[in-house]
Design a protein around this motif. Structure first.
Motif, short mmCIF file in Angstrom:
data_model
loop_
_atom_site.label_atom_id
_atom_site.label_comp_id
_atom_site.label_asym_id
_atom_site.label_seq_id
_atom_site.Cartn_x
_atom_site.Cartn_y
_atom_site.Cartn_z
N GLU A 128 47.96 29.37 13.15
CA GLU A 128 48.99 28.76 14.08
C GLU A 128 48.31 27.42 14.62
O GLU A 128 47.22 27.05 14.28
N TRP A 129 49.30 26.58 14.76
CA TRP A 129 49.14 25.15 15.38
C TRP A 129 48.95 25.24 16.84
O TRP A 129 49.64 26.13 17.58
N PRO A 130 48.07 24.39 17.31
CA PRO A 130 47.95 24.16 19.02
C PRO A 130 49.42 23.91 19.35
O PRO A 130 50.25 23.17 18.85
N VAL A 131 49.58 24.12 20.56
CA VAL A 131 50.81 23.77 21.53
C VAL A 131 50.47 22.25 22.23
O VAL A 131 49.45 21.95 22.71
N SER A 132 51.37 21.31 21.93
CA SER A 132 51.42 20.18 22.79
C SER A 132 52.94 19.93 23.44
O SER A 132 53.90 20.51 23.25
N TYR A 133 52.76 19.03 24.46
CA TYR A 133 53.95 18.68 25.44
C TYR A 133 54.35 17.14 24.86
O TYR A 133 53.19 16.13 24.98
N ASN A 191 55.75 21.22 21.60
CA ASN A 191 55.58 21.44 20.37
C ASN A 191 54.56 22.19 19.69
O ASN A 191 53.44 22.43 20.37
N ARG A 192 54.36 22.38 18.37
CA ARG A 192 53.07 22.62 17.57
C ARG A 192 52.68 21.42 16.86
O ARG A 192 53.29 20.46 16.21
#
Length: 251
Positions: free
Chosen positions: A140-145, A204-205
């Protein structure tokens, strides 16, 4: 939350008036139907990178004029309500991880899920697994805003956006895992339906291989060097940062 308010939020992000498309809107040109890919192009890349929407002239030529004043959204193809989540009454200090990076849950916000399952050729591992968990899962990819509208994104590119105390990090797409930081860049709008004022953000990812950690470590950069072709910019974005939710919060 209802569809009208959701379209108002999406309109605020894209900087154009969006209406529901049901196939009976007089069959607008396909360029006028907003889909996941051109939404990402407009809101994440910004119109400075790609003039994605064309205006067809009488002679058949296409002039890149930016967004149309009015566009349409097929709600069934754009949103995935089964993955919506109400964080509005949640107060959570739990330490969570996504993609082996901190995940600060969007407490106080309501998330409308975008329909992104099976949208990319590399599968769905980047999304992780659904449901509550405090740990990361493989692939999985990290979460960002990201809280910048199309107009703001153009400004970021032109000014080589400074994330932090006058530190210059380069040309590209900035986001952060800290929703409190992102909220300061959120797009605000007053709803015609409710009369209330809201903030809207994207969740986002971000591809950990593609992103760079800025000197201020809560900001991440997807670098797009000056002179990159339109096609290459689009390719970089689609494999680097992928919105999967629209976040809405009453001011």
């Amino acid at each position: 939350m209802d569809g009208e308010l959701l379209l108002e939020a999406l309109s605020a992000l894209t900087g154009t008036t969006l209406k529901p498309y049901t196939g009976s809107n007089g069959s607008p040109d396909s360029d006028l139907v907003l889909n996941i890919y051109n939404f990402i192009t407009v809101t994440v890349l910004g119109l400075e990178f790609l003039n994605f929407f064309g205006t067809k002239c009488d002679g058949g030529d296409v002039q890149c004029m930016g967004l149309h004043n009015e566009m349409f959204v097929d709600m069934d193809e754009f949103f995935e309500p089964r993955f919506d989540y109400d964080f509005r009454h949640l107060s959570d200090e739990s330490v969570c991880m996504r993609g082996n990076e901190p995940y600060k849950r969007p407490c106080g916000w309501y998330r409308f899920a975008l329909k992104v399952l099976n949208k990319y050729p590399d599968g769905n591992a980047w999304l992780g697994t659904n449901g509550w968990r405090s740990h990361s899962v493989a692939g999985e990819w990290p979460v960002s805003y990201h809280g910048t509208s199309a107009e703001g994104a153009k400004g970021i590119v032109k000014s080589h956006y400074t994330a932090g105390p006058r530190q210059l990090y380069g040309r590209g797409i900035y986001s952060t895992y800290d929703i409190d930081q992102a909220s300061g860049y959120s797009k605000e709008f007053t709803s015609k339906k409710t009369g209330k004022r809201y903030r809207v953000l994207m969740q986002n990812r971000i591809n950990p291989v593609m992103r760079k950690v800025c000197q201020r470590q809560d900001y991440w950069l997807i670098e797009i060097p000056e002179g990159t072709s339109d096609a290459k910019e689009k390719e970089i974005v689609e494999k680097s940062i992928r919105p999967y939710g629209i976040l809405l919060k009453e001011v």
